[in-house]
Scaffold this motif. Structure first.
Motif, PDB file in Angstrom:
ATOM      1  N   SER A 197       0.580  -1.011   0.234  1.00  0.00           N
ATOM      2  CA  SER A 197      -0.297  -0.093  -0.271  1.00  0.00           C
ATOM      3  C   SER A 197       0.907   1.694   0.197  1.00  0.00           C
ATOM      4  CB  SER A 197      -1.383   0.140   1.440  1.00  0.00           C
ATOM      5  OG  SER A 197      -0.383  -0.448   2.161  1.00  0.00           O
ATOM      6  N   SER A 198      -0.007   2.287   0.316  1.00  0.00           N
ATOM      7  CA  SER A 198       0.588   3.665  -0.459  1.00  0.00           C
ATOM      8  C   SER A 198       1.616   4.194   0.763  1.00  0.00           C
ATOM      9  CB  SER A 198      -0.104   4.871  -0.593  1.00  0.00           C
ATOM     10  OG  SER A 198       0.556   6.064  -0.387  1.00  0.00           O
ATOM     11  N   ILE A 199       2.665   4.264   1.475  1.00  0.00           N
ATOM     12  CA  ILE A 199       3.647   4.549   1.862  1.00  0.00           C
ATOM     13  C   ILE A 199       3.942   6.100   2.472  1.00  0.00           C
ATOM     14  CG2 ILE A 199       4.610   2.604   3.050  1.00  0.00           C
ATOM     15  CD1 ILE A 199       7.009   3.431   1.438  1.00  0.00           C
ATOM     16  N   GLN A 200       3.062   7.332   1.379  1.00  0.00           N
ATOM     17  CA  GLN A 200       3.657   7.886   1.478  1.00  0.00           C
ATOM     18  C   GLN A 200       3.598   9.001   2.938  1.00  0.00           C
ATOM     19  OE1 GLN A 200       5.159  10.302  -1.227  1.00  0.00           O
ATOM     20  NE2 GLN A 200       5.204  11.551  -0.274  1.00  0.00           N
ATOM     21  N   VAL A 201       2.639   8.742   3.022  1.00  0.00           N
ATOM     22  CA  VAL A 201       2.353   9.004   4.974  1.00  0.00           C
ATOM     23  C   VAL A 201       3.193   8.670   5.959  1.00  0.00           C
ATOM     24  CG1 VAL A 201       0.583   8.970   7.045  1.00  0.00           C
ATOM     25  CG2 VAL A 201      -0.548   9.456   4.684  1.00  0.00           C
ATOM     26  N   ASN A 202       3.325   7.842   6.166  1.00  0.00           N
ATOM     27  CA  ASN A 202       4.926   7.297   6.980  1.00  0.00           C
ATOM     28  C   ASN A 202       5.832   8.317   6.177  1.00  0.00           C
ATOM     29  OD1 ASN A 202       2.723   5.246   6.151  1.00  0.00           O
ATOM     30  ND2 ASN A 202       4.063   4.317   7.781  1.00  0.00           N
ATOM     31  N   HIS A 203       6.472   8.406   5.177  1.00  0.00           N
ATOM     32  CA  HIS A 203       7.423   8.541   4.704  1.00  0.00           C
ATOM     33  C   HIS A 203       7.192  10.035   4.968  1.00  0.00           C
ATOM     34  CE1 HIS A 203      11.003   9.490   2.120  1.00  0.00           C
ATOM     35  NE2 HIS A 203      11.674   8.577   2.720  1.00  0.00           N
ATOM     36  N   THR A 204       6.170  10.761   4.760  1.00  0.00           N
ATOM     37  CA  THR A 204       6.423  12.085   4.840  1.00  0.00           C
ATOM     38  C   THR A 204       6.594  12.494   6.328  1.00  0.00           C
ATOM     39  OG1 THR A 204       5.352  12.616   3.200  1.00  0.00           O
ATOM     40  CG2 THR A 204       4.935  14.668   4.826  1.00  0.00           C
ATOM     41  N   VAL A 205       5.367  11.789   7.504  1.00  0.00           N
ATOM     42  CA  VAL A 205       5.537  11.107   9.214  1.00  0.00           C
ATOM     43  C   VAL A 205       7.384  11.119   9.620  1.00  0.00           C
ATOM     44  CG1 VAL A 205       5.035  11.272  11.242  1.00  0.00           C
ATOM     45  CG2 VAL A 205       3.808  11.345   9.038  1.00  0.00           C
ATOM     46  N   LEU A 206       7.652  10.059   8.485  1.00  0.00           N
ATOM     47  CA  LEU A 206       8.925   9.989   8.877  1.00  0.00           C
ATOM     48  C   LEU A 206      10.329  11.099   9.026  1.00  0.00           C
ATOM     49  CD1 LEU A 206      10.582   8.026  10.011  1.00  0.00           C
ATOM     50  CD2 LEU A 206      11.487   6.889   7.942  1.00  0.00           C
TER      51      LEU A 206
END
Length: 320
Positions: A197-206
Motif C-alpha cells: 500500500s501507499s507509504i507516502q504518509v509514513n515517509h512524510t511523517v518520518l
C-alpha cells in the motif's frame, strides 16, 4: 489489518501473519560466526554499561548532572541491545526465523523510541557541558536536580510519542505476500520497503518528526560546542584548556559515532536503501552501545577511580 495481511500471505487458517528475519548471511557457517560475534558484543555491552551504572551509583563524587545523564544513557543502551540481540541470537541458532507481526512491531517500537531517547539524552549532556564551561558561575543553579529530572522526563515523553506515532502508522500499511526481512531485526526502512500500500504518509511523517527529534537536537549540539570551543580557546592556561576539553572529548566521540552511523542510514531516499545501510544499522544498533562505556571511561580519571573503588573497595580510595 492483521487479517488482511494474513490473507495476502495465504495464512487464512490461523489468521496469523509472520515475518521471516533471514539475517545478513544465509550460509550456516557464516551464521555461526555472526552468532559468536554478536553474543560477545552483547555480553561486552551489558557488562560495560552495568559497570558504568554501578560505578557512578556507588561513588558520591559522581552524583553530578553529567554522570546523572550518563547513567541514563547506559540504561538506554542496555534496553536498546536487549530489544534486538537476544532474538537475533535465537534466530541465528534456529531453523525457524519467524517473528510475529505483533512481535516485529513491538521490537520496532522500542528500537525507534530508544534511538530517539539516546539522541535526546546526548543533547541534554551537551547542554550540561555548555553550562559547565561557558557559564560556570551559574552551573549549580542552572543544572539543579529538578531541572535535570525535568529534562530527562521530556526526553522520555518525546521518545515514547515518537515511537508510538511511527508504530501506529505502520499498522495502517498493507504488506505484500513476500515477508522476508533481509536483516537481523525489524527496522523501519526495511518494513516500509515490503509494503504494497501507499507509504507516502509514513515517509512524510518520518521526515517531519525526524527533523524535530534528530536534526534540531543535533543543531543544538553543534551550536553548544561552537560556544564551548570559543570559550576554551580564550582560556590562558594550557593545562586548564586541556582539562576543559577533556571533559567534552568523550561526549563528542559518542555523538560523532552515533550520528555518523545514523546519517549513513536515514539521510537518503528510501529506494536507495541497500546492504551497506544494513551494516550501518548494525553499527548504531550494536556497536555504538558497546563502545559508549569504553569511550566514557577510557580517559576519565573520575571513572577510573569509581571503577577501582567498585572492584577494590576502600583499598583503592585516595587518601584524604
Amino acid at each position: 489489518m492483521l487479517q488482511t495481511v494474513g490473507e495476502m500471505d495465504g495464512d487464512n487458517q490461523t489468521g496469523a501473519f509472520e515475518f521471516l528475519l533471514v539475517g545478513l548471511l544465509e550460509k550456516p557457517e557464516q551464521q555461526q560466526i555472526l552468532f559468536w560475534m554478536f553474543l560477545s558484543m552483547y555480553l561486552v555491552t551489558v557488562v560495560g554499561n552495568v559497570l558504568i551504572i554501578l560505578a557512578i551509583g556507588s561513588d558520591s563524587r559522581l552524583h553530578t548532572p553529567m554522570y546523572f545523564f550518563l547513567v541514563n544513557l547506559s540504561f538506554t543502551d542496555l534496553f536498546f541491545v536487549t530489544n534486538t540481540i537476544p532474538k537475533m541470537l535465537v534466530n541465528l541458532q534456529s531453523q525457524n526465523k519467524a517473528i510475529s507481526y505483533t512481535g516485529c512491531l513491538t521490537q520496532l517500537y522500542f528500537l525507534v523510541s530508544l534511538v530517539a531517547l539516546d539522541n535526546l539524552i546526548l543533547a541534554a549532556m551537551a547542554y550540561d557541558r555548555y553550562v559547565a564551561i561557558c557559564r560556570p558561575l551559574r552551573y549549580t543553579t542552572a543544572m539543579s536536580p529538578g531541572l535535570c529530572i525535568l529534562l530527562l522526563a521530556l526526553c522520555w515523553v518525546f521518545s515514547v510519542l515518537y515511537g508510538l506515532i511511527h508504530t501506529l502508522l505502520l499498522t495502517r500499511v498493507t504488506f505484500c505476500a513476500s515477508r522476508k526481512i533481509h536483516h537481523i531485526f525489524c527496522e523501519m526502512y526495511i518494513l516500509l520497503r515490503l509494503a504494497c500500500s501507499s507509504i507516502q504518509v509514513n515517509h512524510t511523517v518520518l521526515i517531519a518528526t525526524g527533523c524535530f527529534i534528530f536534526l534540531i537536537p543535533f543543531g543544538f549540539m553543534i551550536v553548544s560546542y561552537t560556544w564551548i570551543v570559543r570559550t576554551i580557546l580564550r582560556i590562558p592556561s594550557a593545562s586548564r584548556k586541556y582539562k576543559a576539553f577533556s571533559t567534552c572529548a568523550s561526549h563528542l566521540a559518542v555523538v560523532s559515532l552515533f550520528y555518523g552511523t545514523l546519517c549513513m542510514v536515514y539521510l537518503q531516499p528510501l529506494h536507495t536503501y541497500s546492504m551497506k545501510d544494513l551494516v550501518a544499522t548494525v553499527m548504531y544498533a550494536v556497536v555504538t552501545p558497546m563502545m559508549n562505556p569504553f569511550i566514557y571511561s577510557l580517559r576519565n580519571k573520575d571513572m577510573h577511580g569509581a571503577l577501582g573503588k567498585l572492584f577494590l573497595g576502600k583499598a583503592f580510595q585516595k587518601p584524604k
